[in-house]
Design a protein around this motif. Structure first.
Motif, mmCIF file in Angstrom:
data_model
loop_
_atom_site.group_PDB
_atom_site.id
_atom_site.type_symbol
_atom_site.label_atom_id
_atom_site.label_comp_id
_atom_site.label_asym_id
_atom_site.label_seq_id
_atom_site.Cartn_x
_atom_site.Cartn_y
_atom_site.Cartn_z
ATOM 1 N N LEU A 1 0.866 -1.172 0.000
ATOM 2 C CA LEU A 1 0.000 0.000 0.000
ATOM 3 C C LEU A 1 0.907 1.228 0.000
ATOM 4 C CD1 LEU A 1 -2.679 -1.070 2.652
ATOM 5 C CD2 LEU A 1 -2.603 -1.550 0.197
ATOM 6 N N ARG A 2 0.637 2.133 -0.935
ATOM 7 C CA ARG A 2 1.561 3.241 -1.176
ATOM 8 C C ARG A 2 1.142 4.520 -0.463
ATOM 9 N NH1 ARG A 2 4.923 1.860 -5.486
ATOM 10 N NH2 ARG A 2 4.212 0.025 -6.657
ATOM 11 N N CYS A 3 2.153 5.212 0.050
ATOM 12 C CA CYS A 3 1.927 6.496 0.712
ATOM 13 C C CYS A 3 3.108 7.403 0.408
ATOM 14 C CB CYS A 3 1.788 6.309 2.220
ATOM 15 S SG CYS A 3 1.704 7.850 3.169
ATOM 16 N N ASN A 4 2.813 8.588 -0.093
ATOM 17 C CA ASN A 4 3.829 9.622 -0.275
ATOM 18 C C ASN A 4 3.439 10.820 0.573
ATOM 19 O OD1 ASN A 4 3.998 7.993 -3.033
ATOM 20 N ND2 ASN A 4 5.948 9.024 -2.672
ATOM 21 N N TYR A 5 4.417 11.493 1.115
ATOM 22 C CA TYR A 5 4.140 12.585 2.041
ATOM 23 C C TYR A 5 4.798 13.876 1.585
ATOM 24 C CZ TYR A 5 8.919 12.205 3.695
ATOM 25 O OH TYR A 5 10.286 12.206 3.754
ATOM 26 N N SER A 6 4.297 14.947 2.136
ATOM 27 C CA SER A 6 4.909 16.261 1.999
ATOM 28 C C SER A 6 4.884 16.894 3.380
ATOM 29 C CB SER A 6 4.129 17.122 1.004
ATOM 30 O OG SER A 6 4.616 18.444 1.002
ATOM 31 N N THR B 1 9.220 7.727 13.679
ATOM 32 C CA THR B 1 9.466 8.958 14.439
ATOM 33 C C THR B 1 10.947 9.291 14.433
ATOM 34 O OG1 THR B 1 9.590 7.669 16.489
ATOM 35 C CG2 THR B 1 7.454 8.627 15.914
ATOM 36 N N SER B 2 11.569 9.162 13.289
ATOM 37 C CA SER B 2 12.942 9.576 13.015
ATOM 38 C C SER B 2 14.004 8.635 13.566
ATOM 39 C CB SER B 2 13.210 11.006 13.519
ATOM 40 O OG SER B 2 13.373 11.027 14.918
ATOM 41 N N ALA B 3 13.641 7.472 13.992
ATOM 42 C CA ALA B 3 14.623 6.480 14.425
ATOM 43 C C ALA B 3 14.930 5.576 13.220
ATOM 44 C CB ALA B 3 14.124 5.705 15.633
ATOM 45 N N ALA B 4 14.769 4.290 13.352
ATOM 46 C CA ALA B 4 15.060 3.369 12.259
ATOM 47 C C ALA B 4 14.134 3.630 11.077
ATOM 48 C CB ALA B 4 14.901 1.927 12.737
ATOM 49 N N THR B 5 14.679 3.569 9.876
ATOM 50 C CA THR B 5 13.866 3.850 8.689
ATOM 51 C C THR B 5 12.965 2.680 8.312
ATOM 52 O OG1 THR B 5 15.678 3.121 7.269
ATOM 53 C CG2 THR B 5 15.535 5.481 7.745
ATOM 54 N N LEU B 6 13.314 1.469 8.724
ATOM 55 C CA LEU B 6 12.443 0.315 8.510
ATOM 56 C C LEU B 6 11.706 0.058 9.810
ATOM 57 C CD1 LEU B 6 11.463 -1.939 6.649
ATOM 58 C CD2 LEU B 6 13.343 -3.350 7.514
ATOM 59 N N VAL B 7 10.414 0.209 9.743
ATOM 60 C CA VAL B 7 9.599 0.123 10.947
ATOM 61 C C VAL B 7 8.730 -1.123 10.886
ATOM 62 C CG1 VAL B 7 7.871 1.283 12.351
ATOM 63 C CG2 VAL B 7 9.532 2.636 11.063
ATOM 64 N N LYS C 1 13.396 9.026 2.529
ATOM 65 C CA LYS C 1 13.364 10.491 2.422
ATOM 66 C C LYS C 1 13.532 10.943 0.974
ATOM 67 C CE LYS C 1 15.514 14.637 4.357
ATOM 68 N NZ LYS C 1 16.555 15.143 5.290
ATOM 69 N N SER C 2 14.418 10.271 0.238
ATOM 70 C CA SER C 2 14.690 10.684 -1.137
ATOM 71 C C SER C 2 13.459 10.554 -2.027
ATOM 72 C CB SER C 2 15.838 9.860 -1.716
ATOM 73 O OG SER C 2 15.503 8.491 -1.744
ATOM 74 N N GLU C 3 12.586 9.620 -1.669
ATOM 75 C CA GLU C 3 11.369 9.400 -2.461
ATOM 76 C C GLU C 3 10.136 9.982 -1.770
ATOM 77 O OE1 GLU C 3 13.068 5.082 -4.102
ATOM 78 O OE2 GLU C 3 11.037 5.226 -3.259
ATOM 79 N N THR C 4 10.316 10.569 -0.616
ATOM 80 C CA THR C 4 9.209 11.062 0.233
ATOM 81 C C THR C 4 8.104 10.016 0.315
ATOM 82 O OG1 THR C 4 8.119 12.277 -1.583
ATOM 83 C CG2 THR C 4 9.706 13.489 -0.232
ATOM 84 N N SER C 5 8.513 8.783 0.605
ATOM 85 C CA SER C 5 7.542 7.693 0.648
ATOM 86 C C SER C 5 7.585 6.962 1.980
ATOM 87 C CB SER C 5 7.802 6.704 -0.492
ATOM 88 O OG SER C 5 9.014 5.994 -0.281
#
Lengths: 114, 119
Positions: free
Chosen positions: A21-26, A51-57, A69-73
């Motif tokens: 399921l896809r999510c992109n943020y701004s 919450t800014s800790a590990a990128t894989l949650v 972050k590079s894909e804002t996804s």
């Protein structure tokens, strides 16, 4: 201003197949991101949060999401779908430190095909 | 109870009547939020309480909507002169704050919602 976009209002996958399921943020501030699940006639339940800790949650029920972050996804995945995963899924971004109100995406309804 | 509770679970009212929706947050949670979920608008923020004060009311759609919170606990959302477009599910959430909130301080815990139908 903060916003999220969920691609695909409806997603169908076969039981045992990969769920994506896809999510992109701004966000104008460092983003805190959330995935919530809503079962029929129930409230929202938190699946996982970034919450800014590990990128894989890793979250509940075998779901996980990776912050890129590079894909804002912040896409939500599960390796093998179960019938019980049928529900509506919402991606959300917090407004700011302190206020923490959430801006939600439009939701993705997940259907599992037996 | 252990979770956020809301009452009533369902409310049917006639256009023009006033309604009150109640939220009981998790004990000790100082932050409280109201959201609205409707078919046309999705999930929208309405108002945020920190303790008994509301530093962010920016989501209230009109002056017919108001909310209060007493004793840093129960909150009531009031809709005056209801209109058909007010029909929605109204969700309440609470959040622990400060260091005492621990790792859950960024998480909002949602109640089951009140389904409002305006005829």
């Amino acid at each position: 201003a903060q916003s999220v976009t969920q691609l695909g209002s409806h997603v169908s996958v076969s039981e045992g197949a990969l769920v994506l399921l896809r999510c992109n943020y701004s966000s104008s501030v460092p983003p805190y991101l959330f995935w919530y699940v809503q079962y029929p006639n129930q409230g929202l339940q938190l699946l996982l949060k970034y919450t800014s800790a590990a990128t894989l949650v890793k979250g509940i029920n075998g779901f996980e999401a990776e912050f890129k972050k590079s894909e804002t996804s912040f896409h939500l995945t599960k390796p093998s779908a179960h019938m019980s995963d049928a529900a509506e899924y919402f991606c959300a971004v917090r407004h700011s430190f302190g206020n923490e109100k959430l801006t939600f995406g439009t939701g993705t309804r997940l259907t599992i095909i037996p | 109870g252990a979770g956020v509770s809301q009452s009533p679970s369902n409310k049917v009212t006639e256009k023009g009547k006033d309604v009150e929706l109640r939220c009981d947050p998790i004990s000790g949670h100082t932050a409280l939020y109201w959201y609205r979920q409707s078919l046309g608008q999705g999930l929208e923020f309405l108002i945020y309480f920190q303790g008994n004060s509301a530093p962010d009311k920016s989501g209230l759609p009109s002056d017919r909507f108001s909310a209060e919170r007493t004793g840093g606990s129960v909150s009531t959302l009031t809709i005056q002169r209801t209109q058909q477009e007010d029909s929605a599910v109204y969700l309440c959430a609470s959040r622990p704050t400060g260091l005492a909130g621990g790792p859950g301080r960024n998480e909002q815990f949602f109640g089951p919602g009140t389904r409002l139908t305006v005829l």
